[in-house]
Design an enzyme around this catalytic site. Structure first.
Site, short mmCIF file in Angstrom:
data_model
loop_
_atom_site.label_atom_id
_atom_site.label_comp_id
_atom_site.label_asym_id
_atom_site.label_seq_id
_atom_site.Cartn_x
_atom_site.Cartn_y
_atom_site.Cartn_z
N GLY A 14 -3.46 39.24 -21.25
CA GLY A 14 -3.82 40.39 -20.67
C GLY A 14 -3.74 41.55 -21.27
O GLY A 14 -4.43 42.47 -21.40
N PRO A 93 0.00 27.08 -16.20
CA PRO A 93 0.82 26.26 -16.69
C PRO A 93 0.51 24.59 -16.44
O PRO A 93 -0.24 24.53 -15.46
CB PRO A 93 2.36 26.56 -16.24
N SER A 131 -8.12 33.57 -18.20
CA SER A 131 -7.21 32.32 -18.54
C SER A 131 -7.95 31.21 -18.78
O SER A 131 -9.23 31.15 -18.56
CB SER A 131 -6.61 32.09 -16.99
N GLU A 161 -10.28 33.23 -24.12
CA GLU A 161 -9.68 34.30 -25.22
C GLU A 161 -9.37 33.21 -26.23
O GLU A 161 -8.58 32.03 -26.06
CB GLU A 161 -8.67 34.90 -24.58
N LEU A 163 -7.66 34.53 -29.18
CA LEU A 163 -6.67 35.14 -30.06
C LEU A 163 -5.43 34.25 -30.17
O LEU A 163 -5.30 33.29 -29.55
CB LEU A 163 -6.19 36.60 -29.50
N LYS A 220 -13.26 26.19 -24.63
CA LYS A 220 -12.03 26.76 -24.79
C LYS A 220 -10.97 25.62 -25.00
O LYS A 220 -10.06 25.42 -26.03
CB LYS A 220 -11.60 27.65 -23.52
N SER A 269 4.39 20.69 -40.65
CA SER A 269 5.47 21.57 -39.91
C SER A 269 6.32 20.75 -39.21
O SER A 269 6.18 19.40 -38.92
CB SER A 269 4.95 22.78 -39.14
N CYS A 276 -0.04 26.85 -25.55
CA CYS A 276 -1.14 26.57 -24.94
C CYS A 276 -1.42 25.11 -25.44
O CYS A 276 -2.25 24.54 -24.70
CB CYS A 276 -2.27 27.53 -25.23
N GLN A 278 -0.30 22.31 -25.97
CA GLN A 278 0.11 21.11 -25.39
C GLN A 278 -0.44 20.93 -23.89
O GLN A 278 -0.85 19.99 -23.65
CB GLN A 278 1.57 20.99 -25.08
P1 NAD Z 1 1.76 34.98 -19.27
O1 NAD Z 1 2.82 34.00 -18.45
O2 NAD Z 1 2.42 35.53 -20.38
O3 NAD Z 1 0.99 36.10 -18.39
C1 NAD Z 1 0.61 36.06 -17.11
C2 NAD Z 1 1.01 37.02 -16.16
O4 NAD Z 1 0.26 36.86 -15.06
C3 NAD Z 1 2.43 36.89 -15.80
O5 NAD Z 1 3.09 38.28 -16.23
C4 NAD Z 1 2.48 36.88 -14.41
O6 NAD Z 1 3.54 37.71 -13.68
C5 NAD Z 1 1.16 37.30 -14.00
N1 NAD Z 1 0.65 36.80 -12.73
C6 NAD Z 1 0.65 35.59 -12.38
N2 NAD Z 1 0.25 35.32 -10.99
C7 NAD Z 1 -0.29 36.83 -10.65
C8 NAD Z 1 -0.63 37.40 -9.54
N3 NAD Z 1 -1.13 36.70 -8.48
N4 NAD Z 1 -1.06 38.46 -9.50
C9 NAD Z 1 -0.62 39.33 -10.51
N5 NAD Z 1 -0.12 38.85 -11.66
C10 NAD Z 1 0.18 37.80 -11.53
O7 NAD Z 1 0.54 34.21 -19.80
P2 NAD Z 1 -0.57 34.23 -20.93
O8 NAD Z 1 0.16 33.67 -22.42
O9 NAD Z 1 -0.82 35.86 -21.11
O10 NAD Z 1 -1.74 33.40 -20.58
C11 NAD Z 1 -2.53 33.64 -19.71
C12 NAD Z 1 -3.83 32.74 -19.69
O11 NAD Z 1 -4.41 32.92 -21.01
C13 NAD Z 1 -3.45 31.25 -19.52
O12 NAD Z 1 -4.19 30.46 -18.97
C14 NAD Z 1 -3.50 30.82 -21.06
O13 NAD Z 1 -3.82 29.36 -21.18
C15 NAD Z 1 -4.48 31.57 -21.70
N6 NAD Z 1 -4.36 31.93 -23.02
C16 NAD Z 1 -3.17 32.30 -23.67
C17 NAD Z 1 -3.08 32.56 -25.02
C18 NAD Z 1 -1.88 33.12 -25.60
O14 NAD Z 1 -1.85 33.19 -27.11
N7 NAD Z 1 -0.85 33.05 -25.09
C19 NAD Z 1 -4.34 32.71 -25.68
C20 NAD Z 1 -5.73 32.33 -25.09
C21 NAD Z 1 -5.43 32.00 -23.82
C1 UGA Z 2 -3.57 28.98 -30.56
C2 UGA Z 2 -4.76 29.24 -31.00
O1 UGA Z 2 -4.82 29.19 -32.50
C3 UGA Z 2 -5.71 30.38 -30.45
O2 UGA Z 2 -6.88 30.24 -31.04
C4 UGA Z 2 -5.55 30.35 -29.09
O3 UGA Z 2 -6.35 31.28 -28.35
C5 UGA Z 2 -4.33 30.12 -28.40
O4 UGA Z 2 -3.75 28.91 -29.03
C6 UGA Z 2 -4.20 29.78 -26.98
O5 UGA Z 2 -5.28 29.57 -26.37
O6 UGA Z 2 -3.10 30.09 -26.50
P1 UGA Z 2 -1.03 30.15 -30.72
O7 UGA Z 2 -0.88 28.97 -29.91
O8 UGA Z 2 -0.91 31.48 -30.21
O9 UGA Z 2 -2.92 30.06 -30.90
O10 UGA Z 2 -0.74 29.86 -32.28
P2 UGA Z 2 -1.33 29.18 -33.49
O11 UGA Z 2 -1.38 29.91 -34.76
O12 UGA Z 2 -2.58 28.36 -33.47
O13 UGA Z 2 -0.25 28.02 -33.59
C7 UGA Z 2 0.37 27.13 -32.72
C8 UGA Z 2 1.41 26.17 -33.48
O14 UGA Z 2 1.06 25.61 -34.38
C9 UGA Z 2 2.31 26.96 -33.96
O15 UGA Z 2 3.95 26.45 -33.58
C10 UGA Z 2 2.08 26.84 -35.41
O16 UGA Z 2 3.37 26.99 -36.24
C11 UGA Z 2 1.64 25.51 -35.49
N1 UGA Z 2 0.72 25.40 -36.66
C12 UGA Z 2 -0.23 26.14 -36.97
C13 UGA Z 2 1.31 24.45 -37.68
O17 UGA Z 2 2.48 23.76 -37.54
N2 UGA Z 2 0.43 24.22 -38.83
C14 UGA Z 2 -0.48 24.77 -39.03
O18 UGA Z 2 -1.21 24.66 -39.93
C15 UGA Z 2 -1.11 26.04 -37.97
#
Ligand code: NAD
Ligand code: UGA
Length: 462
Positions: A14, A93, A131, A161, A163, A220, A269, A276, A278
């Protein structure tokens, strides 16, 4: 044209995604809300370097947009009420209770958001799933909105997303693609177009992909499963390399040059971590099982089984190399975050390696440039393997890598921070117990240079 956006959830997704939308669309008011007051206070900290998420380049983006058209607040109702488009970016989660425990995504935060949006909304809204959600979640959200709302109209879009942490700003500025799933009805397509128009402010049109909602939701989970599968595949081969004299780095290079395979995500690694991979694969496995597709479920579950094995065998190797005992020995950990350039530690391999070594009574000294002691203790306590007191006594956290490694029996590299490459390794060697071991869980360092200094150096897969 959308003029006002609200995003529920000011976390790793976010925060950065909304900061970039605000930066690129100065005419849209973007309000990011969260229940977590501490997090919001940090996002509003006068010093932008104190924002709660470390991402290269993010504080500069926040400095540019915050207070202009980017706002962080705990007033969730007010922000929902004022917005035409609401992004849901809360955490999803793995469930820790009840049916689907340990596998299914816990959708309670999503449902709470849907109910809150329904209760507060007095005008039509577009609700965007940001999400990561199980396929068909949009129909549950729609059900709640339509049955508990005030008679206003809702359109649900899926806009997952992609990223990666550590490169979030770069990924958001130049995404490989933006995916938007929407309903095929006329209203659905109008909503899709409104979101396309926002991204079109900086993303080339041919990179904005529109699909139906279910394809978008499932894509996704699939993208993460494919990426994680590549890591597990190369890690599986790394073990075979160790037995046969092949070198996994050479194998990765050789296969990666095949354009059909590609060179990315082939770094062996200590195992993948992060919030995400797992959880999303477990979710995919659960969904497959719930449709009775057991072979499909088993196929993807193997990616997780391999990853658990890779973390475990790294710890086992440290123990067996150190003459089958680490009891009372100081093992220095360089890195705790799940990858470089982030302060996120969720599911980091370091946690599991530390846990195994603590069970063997090792003393673990830890240094990570962006992670503090409170977080490390929280991560270990969360596993509930031993008492919090025992975790506290088993670790010491340092602010400097040289202190961390002083008098250590071995160093384990758990995160590939660039700064570890340029440490004064001779100095570190001089102050360690001999033989001085380095277990490089990231294949980060130069084997020849370390061996020349006198280290016993072990990498993954060679
Ligand atoms: P996060 O835990 O960092 O952030 C989520 C936030 O939502 C927390 O700060 C929490 O307090 C807030 N929240 C929960 N319930 C709420 C409510 N009812 N009202 C207001 N706030 C509330 O999580 P994140 O890493 O940002 O992930 C969010 C989603 O995006 C997940 O579904 C994840 O799978 C997805 N996602 C994450 C990544 C990543 O790189 N972290 C990348 C792509 C997608
Ligand atoms: C991953 C995806 O790359 C994103 O596209 C996706 O949005 C995100 O999950 C999500 O949904 O949260 P992220 O987990 O932030 O992103 O980071 P990565 O770069 O994918 O790495 C994930 C894990 O794999 C790390 O522990 C990294 O060290 C490991 N990794 C990655 C390896 O061990 N070897 C590699 O070649 C690449």
């Amino acid at each position: 044209m959308i003029k006002s956006i609200c995003c529920i959830g000011a976390g790793y997704v976010g925060g950065p995604t909304m900061a970039i939308i605000a930066q690129k669309c100065p005419n849209i008011k973007v309000t990011v809300v969260d229940l977590n007051e501490e997090r919001i206070t940090a996002w509003n900290d006068k010093d932008v370097h104190n924002i709660p998420i470390y991402e290269p380049g993010l504080s500069e983006v926040v400095a540019e947009a915050r207070g202009r058209n980017l706002f962080f607040s705990t007033e969730v109702d007010k922000a929902i009420d004022e917005a035409e488009m609401i992004f849901i970016s809360v955490n999803t989660p793995t469930k820790t209770y009840g049916v689907g425990k340990g596998m299914a995504a816990d959708l309670k935060y999503i449902e709470l958001c849907a109910r809150q949006i329904a209760r507060v909304s007095k005008t039509n809204k577009i609700v965007v799933e940001k999400s990561t959600l199980p396929v068909r979640t949009a129909s549950a959200i729609k059900d709640i909105l339509d049955h508990t709302g005030n008679g206003v109209k809702f359109q649900i879009l899926s806009n997952p997303e992609f990223l990666a942490e550590g490169t979030a700003v770069e990924d958001l500025h130049s995404p490989d693609r933006v995916l938007i799933g929407g309903d095929s009805s006329e209203d659905g397509q109008i909503a899709v177009q409104k979101l396309v128009d926002i991204y079109a402010n900086w993303v080339p049109k041919d990179k904005i992909l529109t699909t139906n909602v279910w394809s978008s939701e499932l894509s996704k989970l699939t993208a993460n499963a494919y990426l994680a599968q590549r890591v597990s595949s190369i890690n599986a081969l790394s073990e075979l390399c160790e037995k046969t004299g092949a070198d996994v780095n050479e194998v990765a290079r050789a296969i990666g040059m095949d354009s059909r395979i590609g060179s990315k995500f082939l770094k062996a690694s200590v195992g993948f971590g992060g919030s995400c991979f797992q959880k999303d694969i477990l979710n995919l496995v659960y969904i497959a099982k719930s449709y009775g597709l057991n072979e499909v479920a088993d196929y993807w579950e193997q990616v997780i089984i391999m990853n658990d094995h890779q973390k475990r065998r790294f710890a086992k190797n440290i123990i067996s190399t150190l003459y089958n005992t680490v009891s009372g020995k100081k093992i220095a950990f360089l890195g705790w975050a799940f990858k470089k350039d982030t302060n996120d530690t969720r599911e980091s391999a370091a946690i599991y390696v530390a846990d195994d070594l603590l069970s063997e009574q090792a003393n673990i000294a830890i240094f990570d440039p962006k992670v503090d002691e409170k977080q490390i203790q929280y991560d270990l306590n969360y596993l509930e393997t031993r008492t919090n007191e025992a975790n506290k006594n088993g670790i010491s956290v340092f602010k400097n890598p040289y202190e961390t490694c002083k008098d250590a029996h071995a160093i384990a590299i758990l995160t590939e921070w660039d700064e570890f490459k340029t440490l004064d390794w001779q100095n570190i060697y001089n102050n360690m117990l001999k033989p001085a071991f380095v277990f490089d869980g990231r294949n980060l360092l130069n084997k020849k240079e370390l061996e020349k200094i006198g280290f016993v150096y072990q990498a993954i897969g060679s």
